[in-house]
Design a protein around this motif. Structure first.
Motif, mmCIF file in Angstrom:
data_model
loop_
_atom_site.group_PDB
_atom_site.id
_atom_site.type_symbol
_atom_site.label_atom_id
_atom_site.label_comp_id
_atom_site.label_asym_id
_atom_site.label_seq_id
_atom_site.Cartn_x
_atom_site.Cartn_y
_atom_site.Cartn_z
ATOM 1 N N PRO A 48 145.684 8.565 126.610
ATOM 2 C CA PRO A 48 144.451 9.327 126.391
ATOM 3 C C PRO A 48 143.833 8.994 125.033
ATOM 4 N N MET A 49 142.531 8.746 125.038
ATOM 5 C CA MET A 49 141.825 8.386 123.803
ATOM 6 C C MET A 49 140.842 9.483 123.368
ATOM 7 N N VAL A 50 140.015 9.945 124.308
ATOM 8 C CA VAL A 50 139.008 10.960 123.975
ATOM 9 C C VAL A 50 138.881 11.970 125.110
ATOM 10 N N LYS A 51 138.479 13.169 124.722
ATOM 11 C CA LYS A 51 138.196 14.216 125.700
ATOM 12 C C LYS A 51 136.695 14.454 125.667
ATOM 13 N N VAL A 52 136.068 14.432 126.824
ATOM 14 C CA VAL A 52 134.617 14.634 126.909
ATOM 15 C C VAL A 52 134.361 16.017 127.487
ATOM 16 N N THR A 53 133.618 16.827 126.739
ATOM 17 C CA THR A 53 133.237 18.164 127.187
ATOM 18 C C THR A 53 131.765 18.380 126.910
ATOM 19 N N ALA A 54 131.183 19.322 127.587
ATOM 20 C CA ALA A 54 129.771 19.654 127.362
ATOM 21 C C ALA A 54 129.639 20.409 126.042
ATOM 22 N N ILE A 55 128.479 20.275 125.408
ATOM 23 C CA ILE A 55 128.211 21.030 124.183
ATOM 24 C C ILE A 55 127.252 22.161 124.509
ATOM 25 N N GLU A 56 127.248 23.158 123.666
ATOM 26 C CA GLU A 56 126.330 24.271 123.848
ATOM 27 C C GLU A 56 124.919 23.796 123.523
ATOM 28 N N PRO A 57 123.955 24.146 124.347
ATOM 29 C CA PRO A 57 122.586 23.739 124.029
ATOM 30 C C PRO A 57 122.117 24.423 122.750
#
Length: 81
Positions: free
Chosen positions: A34-43
């Motif tokens: 695992p290298m990076v975790k992608v998650t949504a950001i708050e608008p």
């Protein structure tokens, strides 16, 4: 949580981003690590709308506004004549 390799992430990026936006984060791995975790950001918070005329009646403009300090300004430009 879904884990994808870099090649798959490149080819499916749009789909993966849509998943993250919908609340399904994912991990991108390189050679199984695992290298990076992608998650949504708050608008961001929307900027407050400016209301034209919102200070009407709260500010008083002097009657001589257009000639205020005229003598002083003329003195700065022309000096004593």
């Amino acid at each position: 949580m879904l884990t994808v390799n870099i090649h798959e992430a490149k080819t499916q990026l749009s789909k993966l981003i849509e998943m993250a936006v919908k609340g399904e984060p994912f991990v991108i791995a390189k050679a199984g690590k695992p290298m990076v975790k992608v998650t949504a950001i708050e608008p961001p918070e929307p900027a407050a709308k400016r209301r034209i005329g919102s200070l009407k009646g709260k500010i008083k403009v002097p009657e001589d506004f257009d000639t205020m300090g005229q003598e002083e300004i003329e003195h700065m430009f022309y000096g004593d004549e």
